[in-house]
Design a protein around this motif. Sequence first.
Motif, PDB file in Angstrom:
ATOM      1  N   GLN A 116       0.821  -1.209   0.000  1.00 18.01           N
ATOM      2  CA  GLN A 116       0.000   0.000   0.000  1.00 18.01           C
ATOM      3  C   GLN A 116       0.859   1.265   0.000  1.00 18.01           C
ATOM      4  N   VAL A 117       1.962   1.253   0.720  1.00 17.80           N
ATOM      5  CA  VAL A 117       2.845   2.426   0.724  1.00 17.80           C
ATOM      6  C   VAL A 117       3.272   2.728  -0.706  1.00 17.80           C
ATOM      7  N   ILE A 118       3.667   1.690  -1.430  1.00 20.41           N
ATOM      8  CA  ILE A 118       4.157   1.888  -2.795  1.00 20.41           C
ATOM      9  C   ILE A 118       3.035   2.356  -3.715  1.00 20.41           C
ATOM     10  N   HIS A 119       1.842   1.807  -3.543  1.00 21.23           N
ATOM     11  CA  HIS A 119       0.721   2.189  -4.407  1.00 21.23           C
ATOM     12  C   HIS A 119       0.094   3.530  -4.011  1.00 21.23           C
ATOM     13  N   ARG A 120      -0.069   3.767  -2.711  1.00 24.26           N
ATOM     14  CA  ARG A 120      -0.733   4.984  -2.246  1.00 24.26           C
ATOM     15  C   ARG A 120       0.181   6.206  -2.291  1.00 24.26           C
ATOM     16  N   TYR A 121       1.460   5.979  -2.060  1.00 24.79           N
ATOM     17  CA  TYR A 121       2.417   7.082  -1.954  1.00 24.79           C
ATOM     18  C   TYR A 121       3.580   6.878  -2.929  1.00 24.79           C
ATOM     19  N   PRO A 122       3.306   6.875  -4.226  1.00 21.04           N
ATOM     20  CA  PRO A 122       4.386   6.605  -5.189  1.00 21.04           C
ATOM     21  C   PRO A 122       5.537   7.607  -5.099  1.00 21.04           C
ATOM     22  N   GLN A 123       5.256   8.805  -4.581  1.00 22.60           N
ATOM     23  CA  GLN A 123       6.306   9.815  -4.472  1.00 22.60           C
ATOM     24  C   GLN A 123       7.381   9.430  -3.453  1.00 22.60           C
ATOM     25  N   ILE A 124       7.085   8.475  -2.573  1.00 22.82           N
ATOM     26  CA  ILE A 124       8.100   8.038  -1.604  1.00 22.82           C
ATOM     27  C   ILE A 124       8.458   6.559  -1.768  1.00 22.82           C
ATOM     28  N   ALA A 125       7.976   5.919  -2.825  1.00 24.05           N
ATOM     29  CA  ALA A 125       8.240   4.489  -3.023  1.00 24.05           C
ATOM     30  C   ALA A 125       9.740   4.182  -3.003  1.00 24.05           C
ATOM     31  N   HIS A 126      10.534   5.087  -3.554  1.00 24.92           N
ATOM     32  CA  HIS A 126      11.985   4.877  -3.594  1.00 24.92           C
ATOM     33  C   HIS A 126      12.621   4.953  -2.202  1.00 24.92           C
ATOM     34  N   LEU A 127      11.884   5.465  -1.222  1.00 21.31           N
ATOM     35  CA  LEU A 127      12.407   5.579   0.142  1.00 21.31           C
ATOM     36  C   LEU A 127      12.059   4.369   1.010  1.00 21.31           C
ATOM     37  N   VAL A 128      11.240   3.460   0.502  1.00 23.43           N
ATOM     38  CA  VAL A 128      10.894   2.256   1.256  1.00 23.43           C
ATOM     39  C   VAL A 128      12.138   1.374   1.321  1.00 23.43           C
ATOM     40  N   PRO A 129      12.624   1.081   2.525  1.00 25.83           N
ATOM     41  CA  PRO A 129      13.828   0.240   2.630  1.00 25.83           C
ATOM     42  C   PRO A 129      13.600  -1.123   1.982  1.00 25.83           C
ATOM     43  N   ARG A 130      14.519  -1.496   1.129  1.00 31.19           N
ATOM     44  CA  ARG A 130      14.422  -2.768   0.414  1.00 31.19           C
ATOM     45  C   ARG A 130      14.392  -3.937   1.396  1.00 31.19           C
ATOM     46  N   ASP A 131      15.055  -3.777   2.524  1.00 30.05           N
ATOM     47  CA  ASP A 131      15.065  -4.819   3.549  1.00 30.05           C
ATOM     48  C   ASP A 131      13.643  -5.159   3.988  1.00 30.05           C
ATOM     49  N   LEU A 132      12.783  -4.149   4.064  1.00 33.67           N
ATOM     50  CA  LEU A 132      11.401  -4.394   4.493  1.00 33.67           C
ATOM     51  C   LEU A 132      10.637  -5.198   3.447  1.00 33.67           C
ATOM     52  N   LEU A 133      10.883  -4.922   2.180  1.00 34.92           N
ATOM     53  CA  LEU A 133      10.217  -5.691   1.133  1.00 34.92           C
ATOM     54  C   LEU A 133      10.607  -7.162   1.232  1.00 34.92           C
ATOM     55  N   TRP A 134      11.887  -7.416   1.462  1.00 40.47           N
ATOM     56  CA  TRP A 134      12.360  -8.797   1.597  1.00 40.47           C
ATOM     57  C   TRP A 134      11.813  -9.424   2.877  1.00 40.47           C
ATOM     58  N   PHE A 135      11.868  -8.693   3.969  1.00 42.21           N
ATOM     59  CA  PHE A 135      11.435  -9.204   5.269  1.00 42.21           C
ATOM     60  C   PHE A 135       9.980  -9.680   5.229  1.00 42.21           C
ATOM     61  N   PHE A 136       9.109  -8.877   4.627  1.00 48.76           N
ATOM     62  CA  PHE A 136       7.696  -9.240   4.588  1.00 48.76           C
ATOM     63  C   PHE A 136       7.382 -10.197   3.443  1.00 48.76           C
ATOM     64  N   GLY A 137       8.201 -10.179   2.387  1.00 45.87           N
ATOM     65  CA  GLY A 137       8.049 -11.145   1.299  1.00 45.87           C
ATOM     66  C   GLY A 137       6.715 -11.056   0.580  1.00 45.87           C
ATOM     67  N   GLY A 138       6.254 -12.199   0.092  1.00 43.92           N
ATOM     68  CA  GLY A 138       4.974 -12.265  -0.609  1.00 43.92           C
ATOM     69  C   GLY A 138       4.906 -11.291  -1.769  1.00 43.92           C
ATOM     70  N   ASP A 139       3.818 -10.534  -1.817  1.00 44.35           N
ATOM     71  CA  ASP A 139       3.615  -9.577  -2.917  1.00 44.35           C
ATOM     72  C   ASP A 139       4.677  -8.483  -2.946  1.00 44.35           C
ATOM     73  N   CYS A 140       5.337  -8.238  -1.833  1.00 45.13           N
ATOM     74  CA  CYS A 140       6.389  -7.209  -1.792  1.00 45.13           C
ATOM     75  C   CYS A 140       7.537  -7.547  -2.744  1.00 45.13           C
ATOM     76  N   LEU A 141       7.743  -8.832  -2.993  1.00 43.99           N
ATOM     77  CA  LEU A 141       8.851  -9.248  -3.852  1.00 43.99           C
ATOM     78  C   LEU A 141       8.653  -8.799  -5.299  1.00 43.99           C
ATOM     79  N   HIS A 142       7.422  -8.472  -5.672  1.00 45.24           N
ATOM     80  CA  HIS A 142       7.166  -7.986  -7.032  1.00 45.24           C
ATOM     81  C   HIS A 142       7.832  -6.633  -7.283  1.00 45.24           C
ATOM     82  N   PHE A 143       8.189  -5.937  -6.223  1.00 51.44           N
ATOM     83  CA  PHE A 143       8.810  -4.616  -6.342  1.00 51.44           C
ATOM     84  C   PHE A 143      10.332  -4.689  -6.294  1.00 51.44           C
ATOM     85  N   MET A 144      10.878  -5.912  -6.324  1.00 47.90           N
ATOM     86  CA  MET A 144      12.323  -6.101  -6.253  1.00 47.90           C
ATOM     87  C   MET A 144      12.826  -6.774  -7.532  1.00 47.90           C
TER      88      MET A 144
END
Length: 136
Positions: free
Chosen positions: A65-93
């Motif tokens: 949701q952060v990436i979809h709702r707030y695209p202006q800060i998507a680049h600031l989402v730590p990649r570690d969090l995407l990996w940590f939570f996995g699942g659909d988050c991996l589509h952004f890696m």
Amino acid sequence: MSSPYLDHHLALLAHLRSILVALGEAEQVPEESHALFLERFDELLTLLPQEPEQSLYLGQDLMCQVIHRYPQIAHLVPRDLLWFFGGDCLHFMPDEEITLFQALDERRYEAEQNDEPFDWEREKQFLAIPQESAKH
């Protein structure tokens, strides 16, 4: 049930939350829906240390949701969090990044099995060096 690995990701979540708060203060998002989103984010911050496994789906949902709702800060989402939570988050890696994080997890698991300390950030930098050197 705290661990250095979990604490690292909780710190990243707290940092991401501060970015989200600043975004709201700058009046760049609809206030009401943003406040509700922050409430859910706070719920994750409360639940994750208590029930890490049960909180993963909520974390996946919120990171996406952060990436979809707030695209202006998507680049600031730590990649570690995407990996940590996995699942659909991996589509952004990208695949290269997934490979790096897989290697990191393997090293972390091996260190845990041998009762050795593991510094996630140091190991991540160590693994990234050969990839960066090959690009130059």
